[in-house]
Design an enzyme around this catalytic site. Structure first.
Site, PDB file in Angstrom:
ATOM      1  N   GLN A  12       0.835  -1.219   0.000  1.00  0.00           N
ATOM      2  CA  GLN A  12       0.000   0.000   0.000  1.00  0.00           C
ATOM      3  C   GLN A  12       0.864   1.261   0.000  1.00  0.00           C
ATOM      4  O   GLN A  12       0.715   2.135  -0.844  1.00  0.00           O
ATOM      5  CB  GLN A  12      -0.868   0.061   1.262  1.00  0.00           C
ATOM      6  N   TYR A 125       2.113  -9.069  16.254  1.00  0.00           N
ATOM      7  CA  TYR A 125       2.445  -8.084  15.207  1.00  0.00           C
ATOM      8  C   TYR A 125       3.066  -6.831  15.843  1.00  0.00           C
ATOM      9  O   TYR A 125       4.155  -6.397  15.443  1.00  0.00           O
ATOM     10  CB  TYR A 125       1.189  -7.731  14.395  1.00  0.00           C
TER      11      TYR A 125
END
Ligand SMILES: NC(=O)c1ccc[n+]([C@@H]2O[C@H](COP(=O)([O-])OP(=O)(O)OC[C@H]3O[C@@H](n4cnc5c(N)ncnc54)[C@H](OP(=O)(O)O)[C@@H]3O)[C@@H](O)[C@H]2O)c1
Length: 293
Positions: A12, A125
């Site tokens: 992205q 994460y």
């Protein structure tokens, strides 16, 4: 021309970095199959061969839920990968710009997080991204760590794309209304990184370290979804908006715990760049126009 090496160039943010590079920069962008940042030898060879003036790392393991059962891979990319880039940069004496996340915080705050606030990730994460920040900070390389949040854009998978798909399939949706954060367009992240790159090349220095950057104002996923549907209908991307009901985080269990509060104070970067924080509604409208084109 100033040469800049970009990793994760198909992601992205990576794809926007390539697209939005100012004319005075020569971009060498590598996607994951061309340059795997977990491969130390490959990183060293490509960095030495290209001899860029700067590396921008847009590569990351970003599958937040999958990371809970795939910690080894998350750390390989988000910690070891960053270490490999830092070592290669150190060998030729260049800085690294790196992107990190609001998920390094535990999400229990009620005021916007400052760069100096204590970290405490609640999932794999976030912990792997924090490990990447630390490995870069301790590497001896001049670095910028840009923490951002709730990224959306026309490329890749993100909340806007998911909402548009669900909006086509369903008449009613439930969206979490007790997590607060700031949606941020990938293009605005790329623009800020290029502004920093320009400042560095013009002045030969920067105030290095961690900065927060997101679009404004803060909202919830529910608030974001409502605005996506409102704009999508008026842009002709969707025929009709579904009914969007507010739900709680506890109604939508996920493998990784999400922070209830992700809002960050972005004033330090605004001071360095002398520019304001872009509004996400305007950024959303640009993305919807791109998707419509
Ligand atoms: N997305 C968000 O909401 C969000 C929020 C806060 C912060 N961030 C941070 O923002 C940065 C950019 O995220 P994004 O949204 O642009 O993510 P993205 O769309 O998932 O892009 C990440 C890119 O990294 C590549 N990659 C993965 N492993 C790699 C490896 N070993 N070597 C080289 N490239 C590799 C991926 O390629 P493959 O697809 O081929 O694996 C992908 O193209 C990341 O640092 C992320 O942690 C994102």
């Amino acid at each position: 021309m100033v040469k800049v090496l970009i990793t994760g160039a198909a992601g992205q943010v990576g794809s926007e970095l390539v697209k939005l590079a100012p004319a005075d920069f020569e971009v060498v962008g590598y996607n994951s199959s061309e340059l795997d940042i977990t491969n130390a030898l490959q990183v060293q060879q490509i960095v030495a061969e290209q001899a860029p003036a700067l590396i921008i790392n847009a590569a990351a393991y970003t599958a937040v839920d999958k990371a809970e059962s795939d910690a080894e891979r998350a750390y390989a990319v988000n910690e070891t990968g960053v270490k490999n880039l830092a070592e290669a940069a150190l060998a030729i004496g260049i800085p690294v710009f790196h992107i990190s996340t609001d998920y390094v915080f535990d999400g229990t705050a009620t005021e916007p997080y400052k760069e100096t606030d204590p970290v405490g990730p609640s999932g794999v994460y976030g912990a792997s991204k924090l490990a990447g920040e630390q490995v870069l900070a301790n590497s001896g390389v001049k670095h910028i760590i840009l923490r951002t949040s709730w990224v959306f854009g026309a490329e890749g998978n993100n909340f806007v794309k998911i909402m548009l798909r669900l909006g086509k399939e369903r008449d009613t949706l439930g969206v979490v209304a007790d997590q607060h954060g700031c949606p941020t367009s990938a293009a605005s992240i790329a623009n800020v990184l290029w502004q920093l790159a320009q400042k560095y090349t013009e002045e030969g220095e920067l105030t290095w370290g961690i900065y927060h950057f997101s679009n404004s104002p803060a909202t919830t996923w529910h608030g974001f979804a409502c605005e996506i549907f409102k704009q999508a209908v008026s842009a002709g991307v969707l025929e009709k908006a579904p009914v969007v009901n507010q739900i709680k985080t506890s109604d939508y269990p996920t493998p990784a715990k999400r922070p209830a509060w992700s809002v960050m104070d972005c004033s330090a970067l605004a001071n360095v760049l002398g520019s304001g924080v872009p509004g996400w509604q305007q950024e959303l409208s640009t993305v919807l126009n791109d998707l419509n084109a």
